[in-house]
Design an enzyme around this catalytic site. Structure first.
Site, PDB file in Angstrom:
ATOM      1  N   HIS A  85      39.720  -2.840  63.375  1.00 25.42           N
ATOM      2  CA  HIS A  85      39.251  -1.675  64.126  1.00 25.42           C
ATOM      3  C   HIS A  85      37.789  -1.335  63.814  1.00 25.42           C
ATOM      4  O   HIS A  85      36.954  -1.197  64.717  1.00 25.42           O
ATOM      5  CB  HIS A  85      40.105  -0.441  63.787  1.00 25.42           C
ATOM      6  N   ASP A 143      59.954  -2.309  68.366  1.00 18.21           N
ATOM      7  CA  ASP A 143      59.423  -0.986  68.677  1.00 18.21           C
ATOM      8  C   ASP A 143      58.215  -1.056  69.597  1.00 18.21           C
ATOM      9  O   ASP A 143      58.039  -0.207  70.477  1.00 18.21           O
ATOM     10  CB  ASP A 143      59.050  -0.283  67.363  1.00 18.21           C
ATOM     11  N   ASP A 152      43.354  -5.926  70.042  1.00 24.36           N
ATOM     12  CA  ASP A 152      43.189  -4.784  69.144  1.00 24.36           C
ATOM     13  C   ASP A 152      43.137  -3.560  70.051  1.00 24.36           C
ATOM     14  O   ASP A 152      42.187  -3.393  70.829  1.00 24.36           O
ATOM     15  CB  ASP A 152      41.900  -4.902  68.329  1.00 24.36           C
ATOM     16  N   HIS A 153      44.169  -2.722  69.976  1.00 28.65           N
ATOM     17  CA  HIS A 153      44.282  -1.646  70.956  1.00 28.65           C
ATOM     18  C   HIS A 153      43.093  -0.695  70.920  1.00 28.65           C
ATOM     19  O   HIS A 153      42.827   0.010  71.902  1.00 28.65           O
ATOM     20  CB  HIS A 153      45.586  -0.871  70.772  1.00 28.65           C
TER      21      HIS A 153
END
Length: 505
Positions: free
Chosen positions: A266, A32, A203-204
């Site tokens: 995050h 995905d 880490d987006h």
């Protein structure tokens, strides 16, 4: 600074170079992440003219397939995105011929030999190309993939030195370990095949425009840095909330929980960028050195799963957007007696000269009323003289809010006098919005991060010691949770802001 050192700088746009010719190899290409994020990001970079004329993308996965089937699947993924910013029929025809597919296992050397042959066929005439390996795979696949790349010498560790080409780099998705011990082991395995400057732990969140703007806000504006300390700041709040529940991820989430899934990566990144000392340059390692110092300066918490500084809870049945939703333990894939937290609130302290005495409150949860990621810097109240007197009522302190998502922007709340003969005071919010100010939405995080990796700029990626420092802080809490007395965790109704224990803290 060489692009191959892995310690590049966040350069102004006019100084940024276009990447050299490359081949991007996506392991887990049938997944995905590849369809929703990676291929759209590469396509958009291509359409903007940010990629070199010669490049190729090789999808590698265990599924049956060939070049044509892979191209058709990626076309359908781009078309389904449904935005003009992503889909472009003419651009697609030029882009599609750069897409290729290679079937193979993640632990079989012969398959990696075939991948090596394919990459040599795609390399520019007269030379060997540059390789960026993206692991869009389950975490357990990382070690065998790195081992195979090392065995067939696609990692090029022996030539990947400053000023040398060709280069090889690797991007690893989170989660990077499940605790301190597993993170250290994973670091050892990865660095056995790739040198640290070749490794890009993604880490987006760090690719989001407002996160990047934290450095600009602090160090390009004289009005903020002088008051960015314990003399003026009362406390800091960092919130990461979601309206979603498990969405088919119950089995994974029940092994992870909010501490591992959100806090360790995050929220630790946001805290470190917010609290770091001014780096001596914009070089990647100068910034990351300061981030590590913040994480190492966090005051250790007592080994308590729920205590004075830690609140964990699970969502119970409730209502989201007017629709009834099930509780966490009723979700598919979740154990009926699960003690995994879907909500966590933490009170942290950074023990250094700048932040001594300033509490940092972190809150994250699923099935909350709204989806938002926001940092709130709450300044100290005014003295009890002049406008601090009771006659004027309660005057809220100034607050600087940094919205990471959605509606990316920054707002500053301050006091103003209402029109009229009386002295009446009211808070007013001065607001900056990226969409309203620049008439466009910020770019997707993966676009920026992929481009940076191709340029060798690791500023927005986590370094190995940074990952381990975050795990070191959280490990006592993780160790304490299995020892906690039996019984269910505190609950909060889906659609609420969490348990009352968190508000009391």
């Amino acid at each position: 600074m060489s692009q191959d050192s892995g310690t590049g700088s966040s350069l102004p746009n006019e100084a940024r170079k276009q990447p050299a010719e490359f081949c991007l190899v996506i392991f887990g290409a049938s997944g995905d992440l590849t369809r929703r994020k990676l291929i759209p990001a590469v396509f958009h970079l291509f359409r903007q003219g940010l990629l070199p004329e010669r490049f190729s993308v090789v999808g590698y996965a265990r599924s049956e397939g060939d070049d044509q089937a892979f191209r058709q699947a990626m076309r359908e993924a781009l078309e389904s995105a449904g935005t003009a910013a992503v889909w472009d029929a003419a651009g697609w025809e030029r882009f599609a011929r750069r897409l290729h597919y290679q079937r193979g296992a993640y632990d079989r050397q012969e398959d990696f030999r075939q991948l090596q042959d394919r990459l040599e066929q795609l390399a520019p005439a007269g030379g060997s190309g540059n390789y960026l390996f993206y692991l869009a795979t389950p975490p357990e696949a990382a070690v065998p993939i790195v081992r195979m790349l090392d065995q067939v010498k696609l990692n090029r560790r022996h030539v990947n030195q400053p000023s040398q080409a060709p280069w090889s780099r690797i991007i690893l998705e989170k989660p990077f370990g499940t605790d301190l011990d597993s993170a250290r082991k994973l670091n050892r395995h990865i660095t056995a095949g790739f040198a640290e400057p070749q490794i890009f732990r993604i880490d987006h969140y760090l690719g989001k425009e407002t996160v990047q703007n934290l450095l600009v806000l602090r160090f390009a504006n004289q009005i903020f840095e002088p008051i960015w300390n314990n003399k003026y700041v009362d406390h800091v709040q960092i919130a990461v909330t979601e309206t979603l529940g498990m969405e088919g991820r119950g089995a994974y989430y029940d092994r992870a929980g909010a501490l591992r899934d959100i806090v360790q990566n995050h929220m630790m990144h946001l805290l470190a960028l917010l609290a770091l000392e001014p780096p001596n340059s914009l070089r990647a390692d100068a910034i990351r050195d300061e981030k590590v110092k913040v994480l190492q300066g966090l005051r250790p918490l007592a080994p308590q799963c729920v205590g004075e500084h830690v609140v964990r809870a699970q969502y119970a049945a409730g209502t989201i957007d007017g629709q009834p939703v099930a509780g966490y333990r009723q979700e598919a894939g979740v154990a009926a007696d699960s003690r995994t937290e879907t909500f966590v609130a933490l009170k942290l302290c950074v023990d250094n000269w700048r932040w001594a005495g300033v509490p940092f409150y972190l809150r994250t949860g699923k099935r909350m009323p709204v989806r938002i990621t926001e940092i709130g810097i709450h300044f100290k109240p005014i003295p009890n003289v002049l406008f601090g007197q009771a006659a004027f009522g309660a005057i809220p302190p100034n607050r600087l809010s940094i919205r990471i998502q959605p509606n990316e922007g920054i707002s500053l709340q301050f006091q103003v006098k209402l029109p009229g003969p009386e002295m009446r005071i009211k808070p007013y919010k001065m607001d900056f919005s990226y969409v309203d100010s620049f008439k466009q939405s910020p770019p997707e995080a993966y676009e920026r991060l992929l481009l940076d990796a191709l340029l060798g700029d690791s500023t927005l990626f986590a370094r190995g010691d940074e990952v381990e420092a975050a795990w070191s802080f959280l490990q006592p809490i993780l160790d304490a949770c299995p020892r906690q007395a039996a019984g269910p965790l505190p609950e909060y109704p889906a659609g609420s802001w969490g348990p009352s224990l968190a508000d009391e803290m």
